[in-house]
Design a protein around this motif. Sequence first.
Motif, PDB file in Angstrom:
ATOM      1  N   ALA A  49       0.847  -1.193   0.000  1.00  0.00           N
ATOM      2  CA  ALA A  49       0.000   0.000   0.000  1.00  0.00           C
ATOM      3  C   ALA A  49       0.881   1.241   0.000  1.00  0.00           C
ATOM      4  O   ALA A  49       2.037   1.195   0.416  1.00  0.00           O
ATOM      5  CB  ALA A  49      -0.934   0.007   1.207  1.00  0.00           C
ATOM      6  N   THR A  50       0.314   2.336  -0.447  1.00  0.00           N
ATOM      7  CA  THR A  50       1.030   3.605  -0.507  1.00  0.00           C
ATOM      8  C   THR A  50       0.119   4.748  -0.083  1.00  0.00           C
ATOM      9  O   THR A  50      -1.113   4.630  -0.118  1.00  0.00           O
ATOM     10  CB  THR A  50       1.562   3.894  -1.929  1.00  0.00           C
ATOM     11  OG1 THR A  50       0.455   3.856  -2.853  1.00  0.00           O
ATOM     12  CG2 THR A  50       2.599   2.862  -2.352  1.00  0.00           C
ATOM     13  N   ALA A  51       0.744   5.844   0.323  1.00  0.00           N
ATOM     14  CA  ALA A  51       0.020   7.075   0.665  1.00  0.00           C
ATOM     15  C   ALA A  51       0.935   8.254   0.360  1.00  0.00           C
ATOM     16  O   ALA A  51       2.147   8.175   0.568  1.00  0.00           O
ATOM     17  CB  ALA A  51      -0.398   7.083   2.134  1.00  0.00           C
ATOM     18  N   GLN A  52       0.356   9.337  -0.119  1.00  0.00           N
ATOM     19  CA  GLN A  52       1.141  10.519  -0.468  1.00  0.00           C
ATOM     20  C   GLN A  52       1.325  11.418   0.753  1.00  0.00           C
ATOM     21  O   GLN A  52       0.393  11.636   1.533  1.00  0.00           O
ATOM     22  CB  GLN A  52       0.458  11.306  -1.591  1.00  0.00           C
ATOM     23  CG  GLN A  52       0.334  10.529  -2.899  1.00  0.00           C
ATOM     24  CD  GLN A  52       1.674  10.051  -3.416  1.00  0.00           C
ATOM     25  OE1 GLN A  52       2.608  10.845  -3.595  1.00  0.00           O
ATOM     26  NE2 GLN A  52       1.788   8.750  -3.663  1.00  0.00           N
ATOM     27  N   THR A  94       6.163   9.519  -1.386  1.00  0.00           N
ATOM     28  CA  THR A  94       5.229   8.420  -1.207  1.00  0.00           C
ATOM     29  C   THR A  94       5.657   7.557  -0.031  1.00  0.00           C
ATOM     30  O   THR A  94       6.782   7.052   0.004  1.00  0.00           O
ATOM     31  CB  THR A  94       5.165   7.537  -2.470  1.00  0.00           C
ATOM     32  OG1 THR A  94       4.772   8.346  -3.586  1.00  0.00           O
ATOM     33  CG2 THR A  94       4.164   6.407  -2.291  1.00  0.00           C
ATOM     34  N   ASP A  97      -4.771   9.204   2.552  1.00  0.00           N
ATOM     35  CA  ASP A  97      -5.581   8.564   1.523  1.00  0.00           C
ATOM     36  C   ASP A  97      -4.782   7.347   1.060  1.00  0.00           C
ATOM     37  O   ASP A  97      -3.920   7.449   0.189  1.00  0.00           O
ATOM     38  CB  ASP A  97      -5.836   9.529   0.369  1.00  0.00           C
ATOM     39  CG  ASP A  97      -6.747   8.925  -0.696  1.00  0.00           C
ATOM     40  OD1 ASP A  97      -7.321   7.848  -0.453  1.00  0.00           O
ATOM     41  OD2 ASP A  97      -6.867   9.530  -1.778  1.00  0.00           O
ATOM     42  N   THR A 121      -3.807   3.876  -0.692  1.00  0.00           N
ATOM     43  CA  THR A 121      -4.110   3.041  -1.856  1.00  0.00           C
ATOM     44  C   THR A 121      -3.529   1.658  -1.618  1.00  0.00           C
ATOM     45  O   THR A 121      -2.311   1.515  -1.424  1.00  0.00           O
ATOM     46  CB  THR A 121      -3.506   3.634  -3.142  1.00  0.00           C
ATOM     47  OG1 THR A 121      -4.036   4.938  -3.360  1.00  0.00           O
ATOM     48  CG2 THR A 121      -3.828   2.751  -4.339  1.00  0.00           C
ATOM     49  N   HIS A 137      -2.586  -2.006  -2.990  1.00  0.00           N
ATOM     50  CA  HIS A 137      -2.239  -2.594  -4.285  1.00  0.00           C
ATOM     51  C   HIS A 137      -2.267  -4.120  -4.205  1.00  0.00           C
ATOM     52  O   HIS A 137      -2.024  -4.696  -3.138  1.00  0.00           O
ATOM     53  CB  HIS A 137      -0.834  -2.147  -4.710  1.00  0.00           C
ATOM     54  CG  HIS A 137      -0.652  -0.657  -4.729  1.00  0.00           C
ATOM     55  ND1 HIS A 137      -0.979   0.117  -5.822  1.00  0.00           N
ATOM     56  CD2 HIS A 137      -0.181   0.204  -3.784  1.00  0.00           C
ATOM     57  CE1 HIS A 137      -0.710   1.387  -5.553  1.00  0.00           C
ATOM     58  NE2 HIS A 137      -0.229   1.466  -4.321  1.00  0.00           N
ATOM     59  N   TRP A 161       4.249  -0.964  -8.493  1.00  0.00           N
ATOM     60  CA  TRP A 161       4.548   0.456  -8.251  1.00  0.00           C
ATOM     61  C   TRP A 161       5.994   0.673  -7.828  1.00  0.00           C
ATOM     62  O   TRP A 161       6.461   1.815  -7.778  1.00  0.00           O
ATOM     63  CB  TRP A 161       3.597   1.032  -7.206  1.00  0.00           C
ATOM     64  CG  TRP A 161       3.496   0.220  -5.948  1.00  0.00           C
ATOM     65  CD1 TRP A 161       2.604  -0.777  -5.676  1.00  0.00           C
ATOM     66  CD2 TRP A 161       4.329   0.343  -4.785  1.00  0.00           C
ATOM     67  NE1 TRP A 161       2.824  -1.294  -4.419  1.00  0.00           N
ATOM     68  CE2 TRP A 161       3.876  -0.628  -3.853  1.00  0.00           C
ATOM     69  CE3 TRP A 161       5.397   1.155  -4.433  1.00  0.00           C
ATOM     70  CZ2 TRP A 161       4.453  -0.802  -2.600  1.00  0.00           C
ATOM     71  CZ3 TRP A 161       5.991   0.985  -3.186  1.00  0.00           C
ATOM     72  CH2 TRP A 161       5.514   0.025  -2.286  1.00  0.00           C
ATOM     73  N   ARG A 170      -9.069  -2.340   2.248  1.00  0.00           N
ATOM     74  CA  ARG A 170      -9.502  -1.420   3.305  1.00  0.00           C
ATOM     75  C   ARG A 170     -11.021  -1.511   3.420  1.00  0.00           C
ATOM     76  O   ARG A 170     -11.736  -1.440   2.416  1.00  0.00           O
ATOM     77  CB  ARG A 170      -9.079  -0.003   2.956  1.00  0.00           C
ATOM     78  CG  ARG A 170      -9.114   0.962   4.132  1.00  0.00           C
ATOM     79  CD  ARG A 170      -8.633   2.327   3.710  1.00  0.00           C
ATOM     80  NE  ARG A 170      -8.532   3.255   4.815  1.00  0.00           N
ATOM     81  CZ  ARG A 170      -8.604   4.562   4.676  1.00  0.00           C
ATOM     82  NH1 ARG A 170      -8.752   5.097   3.479  1.00  0.00           N
ATOM     83  NH2 ARG A 170      -8.497   5.355   5.725  1.00  0.00           N
TER      84      ARG A 170
END
Length: 319
Positions: A76-79, A93, A167, A169, A171, A176, A204
């Motif tokens: 998972a990633t978040a900015q 990220t 927020d 995301t 995966h 990515w 989620r």
Amino acid sequence: MSKKTKLRARAASAEPSNTAAEGVDNPRRPCPCGSGRRFKSCHGAADAAEMIVARPFAGMAAETELIALREFVPSATAQLTLKTPSPDVPSITLATVLPAAAAALTRSDRSILLGMQVQTHSGDLSRDLASALEWALAAEPSSVLSVVGRASIGPSLADLIVDEPFDVTVHDSFGWWLEEEPEAGSEVALSLERANTAIMPTVRVAGLPGAYWVDAGEKAHLRWVRPEEEQPLMAALARLAVDEELDLGEGSRYVGSFRAHGRLVPVWDLDRDAHASEWDEPVKEFAVRLDKALAVDEPLTSAQRRARDGILGRQFTLR
């Protein structure tokens, strides 16, 4: 006067007066990490890099997500947004895990990826992340920080980024990781394939912070990092248990909880045949019940105390 008493008196006379207690060079000042201890007994100690900060993300809006990304979400990633923008860095990220469990890397365009699940770390995860971010901001393009340094001082993550909810995301692969598609059959492609096979399907749930469904093979689970302090949360769960409202409906069973970085993470077994989205409404309904139970300000009954003790007996702590 004993020898020890003389030594203590001599040390006291050599220390700065209380009027200088707020000076940055005064070891008696409160530690800036917020622990409540003096700097000399906290991050100013010789073994500060080994100290365990029980709640490294305390006070941050994304605390529960940070814990989830650190402990059990596979990909998972978040900015992130810097408090002081860096014009030549296109993006930052935050990621669950990077190739070889690196602490950070920079891409060819100087965008930054920070890893949560790293090879080694000190006792302060927030300071580790900040240290890796500072390294990345100064690093050349296409650089990799394998292991973060074990500094005892420096900013925390909250000092460097805008404090706001994440927020996230999730995966279903680690594609990515790469800036471009790898050549079929190459070592990079094979490594990526091996990493992808280790991912347990994760979703989620209901868009709720810290709540994740995961297919673990034989069973599916809901793991939910809660923001409350442990004592009132335990009392609320005990009230729900006595009222037979602790599960999430048919096909679910509360199995226990674990502590991670100062927060409690309740866990439910779920019917694996049900799609992850089928748990959105039951989880939302449980959230309403839990809020009502948390709002009760009365001593627990004897039955509720027994239920609480049973719930407590199914806990363990992650370090």
